[in-house]
Design a protein around this motif. Sequence first.
Motif, PDB file in Angstrom:
ATOM      1  N   SER A   9      35.669  30.224  33.438  1.00  0.00           N
ATOM      2  CA  SER A   9      35.584  30.098  31.986  1.00  0.00           C
ATOM      3  C   SER A   9      36.543  29.020  31.482  1.00  0.00           C
ATOM      4  CB  SER A   9      35.899  31.444  31.322  1.00  0.00           C
ATOM      5  OG  SER A   9      37.224  31.852  31.626  1.00  0.00           O
ATOM      6  N   GLN A 159      28.467  25.249  35.861  1.00  0.00           N
ATOM      7  CA  GLN A 159      29.188  26.221  35.032  1.00  0.00           C
ATOM      8  C   GLN A 159      29.336  27.517  35.816  1.00  0.00           C
ATOM      9  OE1 GLN A 159      27.315  28.144  31.408  1.00  0.00           O
ATOM     10  NE2 GLN A 159      28.663  26.726  30.344  1.00  0.00           N
ATOM     11  N   PRO A 209      27.377  26.093  25.688  1.00  0.00           N
ATOM     12  CA  PRO A 209      28.210  27.260  25.993  1.00  0.00           C
ATOM     13  C   PRO A 209      27.452  28.407  26.671  1.00  0.00           C
ATOM     14  CG  PRO A 209      28.747  26.411  23.827  1.00  0.00           C
ATOM     15  CD  PRO A 209      27.531  25.657  24.287  1.00  0.00           C
ATOM     16  N   PRO A 249      28.548  21.326  22.440  1.00  0.00           N
ATOM     17  CA  PRO A 249      29.234  22.550  21.997  1.00  0.00           C
ATOM     18  C   PRO A 249      28.340  23.642  21.423  1.00  0.00           C
ATOM     19  CG  PRO A 249      29.598  20.768  20.430  1.00  0.00           C
ATOM     20  CD  PRO A 249      28.921  20.156  21.608  1.00  0.00           C
ATOM     21  N   THR A 284      35.727  24.780  22.997  1.00  0.00           N
ATOM     22  CA  THR A 284      35.816  26.126  23.541  1.00  0.00           C
ATOM     23  C   THR A 284      34.454  26.798  23.433  1.00  0.00           C
ATOM     24  OG1 THR A 284      36.339  27.234  21.450  1.00  0.00           O
ATOM     25  CG2 THR A 284      38.170  26.235  22.646  1.00  0.00           C
ATOM     26  N   THR A 285      34.307  27.958  24.091  1.00  0.00           N
ATOM     27  CA  THR A 285      33.032  28.668  24.039  1.00  0.00           C
ATOM     28  C   THR A 285      32.863  29.474  22.759  1.00  0.00           C
ATOM     29  OG1 THR A 285      34.070  30.468  25.274  1.00  0.00           O
ATOM     30  CG2 THR A 285      32.819  28.852  26.532  1.00  0.00           C
TER      31      THR A 285
END
Length: 305
Positions: A9, A159, A209, A249, A284-285
């Motif tokens: 992550s 990922q 994400p 994003p 960021t996620t």
Amino acid sequence: MPYRWRDGSPALLIRNRVETPASGLKKASTKTVLTMYAPSGEELGSSSSDGDAHMSTPVRNGYLVDAGASGDAKFLPIGDGQALISEASHVDIQGTVGSGLGYYSQQDISFQPYAEWLTATDIRTGKKAWNTKDLAPPAAVAKLVTEDNATSARLMPYQGDKALLEWSLYGESEAVMTLIDVKSGRRLAEGPGIDTNSAIDDDGLAVSPDGKTAVVQYGKGAVAWNTETGKELWRQAADEVTIMSKALPGNGVLYAYLDGTGAALDADDKKLLRSGIDEIPQFTTNGYAVVRGTGGLFVFGTQPV
């Protein structure tokens, strides 16, 4: 480039150089403190060491990577955990994919038939995980295989414990992108065909994400596709400036470099929204962007287009 924690992550790494002046009988001292944070702001782990040797030491998935003189590597966990020495070389580590210490790949060239088999190895145990010789290539590539000419493959990070595995006929630039489970090599989705001619190590990859959309640029132009269905979403035209994708994003914007200039494009149709961006943020996620400035780090929420 965004850092990752041990589970793959996103994480933010802060390096602090703490100087303590001399006092009484105590000499002046310097200490390096490395702390990693989750997108929520939660501290994931912190470690300190004397001096400033680790101010520039590479970090991978929550581990400091210390290359040994004998060619192996020592992994020092940030926070709790045991150090691990791996026989993987410095070159192997640079190509590691997957969470934790991950897996690295090596080419095994064959001349009967002509092929470049790819072996994935667990960096923690040093054991072979899988080889493309034992995997079925995509149908478009499989139909071209003969007794004399087999496949080539290229492994790229994606990922978590998913990776991109690019398949082609040996010696050919036309390839097919697939999404795989990096631990087993099992195919999760088959993506669009691409032309890898002029591919370089610094090609671009942006992943949403949720992991469902990827924009890849490995060779001629960029291609966007849905990694669940394998459906192609859009592809660059031959007369367009190459889109080197950097960030997706999830707010409808694709951040990329166009001939070295930062830009924002519509993620659905690659329409240019803005050009001349000095620094592309890290994302960021949970919907925040991080930008470095002269006064420190600036964090702000993203807005949908």
